[in-house]
Design a protein around this motif. Sequence first.
Motif, PDB file in Angstrom:
ATOM      1  N   ASP A 254       0.846  -1.182   0.000  1.00  0.00           N
ATOM      2  CA  ASP A 254       0.000   0.000   0.000  1.00  0.00           C
ATOM      3  C   ASP A 254       0.893   1.248   0.000  1.00  0.00           C
TER       4      ASP A 254
ATOM      5  N   HIS B 272       0.825   3.762   2.082  1.00  0.00           N
ATOM      6  CA  HIS B 272       1.043   4.383   3.412  1.00  0.00           C
ATOM      7  C   HIS B 272       1.474   3.287   4.375  1.00  0.00           C
TER       8      HIS B 272
ATOM      9  N   HIS C 114       1.031  -0.367   8.531  1.00  0.00           N
ATOM     10  CA  HIS C 114       0.072   0.185   7.572  1.00  0.00           C
ATOM     11  C   HIS C 114      -0.835   1.159   8.326  1.00  0.00           C
ATOM     12  N   VAL C 115      -1.102   2.299   7.716  1.00  0.00           N
ATOM     13  CA  VAL C 115      -2.019   3.260   8.337  1.00  0.00           C
ATOM     14  C   VAL C 115      -3.446   2.773   8.087  1.00  0.00           C
TER      15      VAL C 115
ATOM     16  N   ARG D  81      -7.365   3.241   8.362  1.00  0.00           N
ATOM     17  CA  ARG D  81      -8.245   4.402   8.464  1.00  0.00           C
ATOM     18  C   ARG D  81      -9.660   3.985   8.789  1.00  0.00           C
TER      19      ARG D  81
END
Length: 389
Positions: free
Chosen positions: A208, A210, A343-344, A346
């Motif tokens: 990904d 981010h 991994h961010v 959300r």
Amino acid sequence: MRRFVYCKVVLATSLMWVLVDVFLLLYFSECNKCDDKKERSLLPALRAVISRNQEGPGEMGKAVLIPKDDQEKMKELFKINQFNLMASDLIALNRSLPDVRLEGCKTKVYPDELPNTSVVIVFHNEAWSTLLRTVYSVINRSPHYLLSEVILVDDASERDFLKLTLENYVKNLEVPVKIIRMEERSGLIRARLRGAAASKGQVITFLDAHCECTLGWLEPLLARIKEDRKTVVCPIIDVISDDTFEYMAGSDMTYGGFNWKLNFRWYPVPQREMDRRKGDRTLPVRTPTMAGGLFSIDRNYFEEIGTYDAGMDIWGGENLEMSFRIWQCGGSLEIVTCSHVGHVFRKATPYTFPGGTGHVINKNNRRLAEVWMDEFKDFFYIISPDKKC
Ligand SMILES: [Mn+2]
């Protein structure tokens, strides 16, 4: 006696020159705008030590807290990417991270001869700091002889800094970074396919945009693929807080599953899988499905199983589709517990879904059910009767 004095003088002067050298090295390496030749001439190990300024915001994966006065601005900026952009922008692009691996992972020795990999990263309107931190973490924490290239696939972003500014910036990085642009918004699957087609590595690693790779993330993934080229491997996905960018270790005791709405879900690793590994948590976990954002796959095997379903749009369902495809085409899917990538996560998606979110995901899930699930697809249609067209 006199000889002793000479010795002292010689020692003192050489010490002085060593200090001058160190000062010069530090001085030139601190400069961000110096040309890449100076940058490259530094020994990588020395540079790694120098760049690890552990005092800065977010260093060692610590949380970044925004002062009260800036909180209004912070909330405004949050909306752009659905994560705390102000915090992310404060953190160094090459920040230090804790070593969250199991003790048994830190001493594992992997074969010298491993397949190399291309890293393919798709982005759409990603923030500068999260995208570049992903790229830096790949470059700084992967042995370069294993890293063929980094391929950034731009799925028709609209932000200016992702155009020429990005192209010029990545030219100075010490690993080849290629940028591919989709002519129109195409979605994750078709963008990944384009990146894969342009890549050269023996293994393709999808990440990904981010993420942050940690020390030793790559070797165990590639070593597992070398052992069995039909094994598709995921790292443990650690959590980077969307609020503070704090780095939190993920668990090796959860793996991927799904519910009958065909949503991906995490479940506890069952006892049978612990028994199969004789209780050794450093061995890879066989997982029914994957979250989808981060995995490595042997290039030839990827082609043999027909890559992705290119008929799927934007995002959603492709991770289960790939999981079912792997298991039903003679391969296996594993979480390599010695590999950690952050991994961010959300709470809301910042992305637009041309055609509408619900419509896109329903279409992808129907393709998934029809292609791979035989009579089990009925469970999906019974639970979501509106999905049948
Ligand atoms: Mn993501």
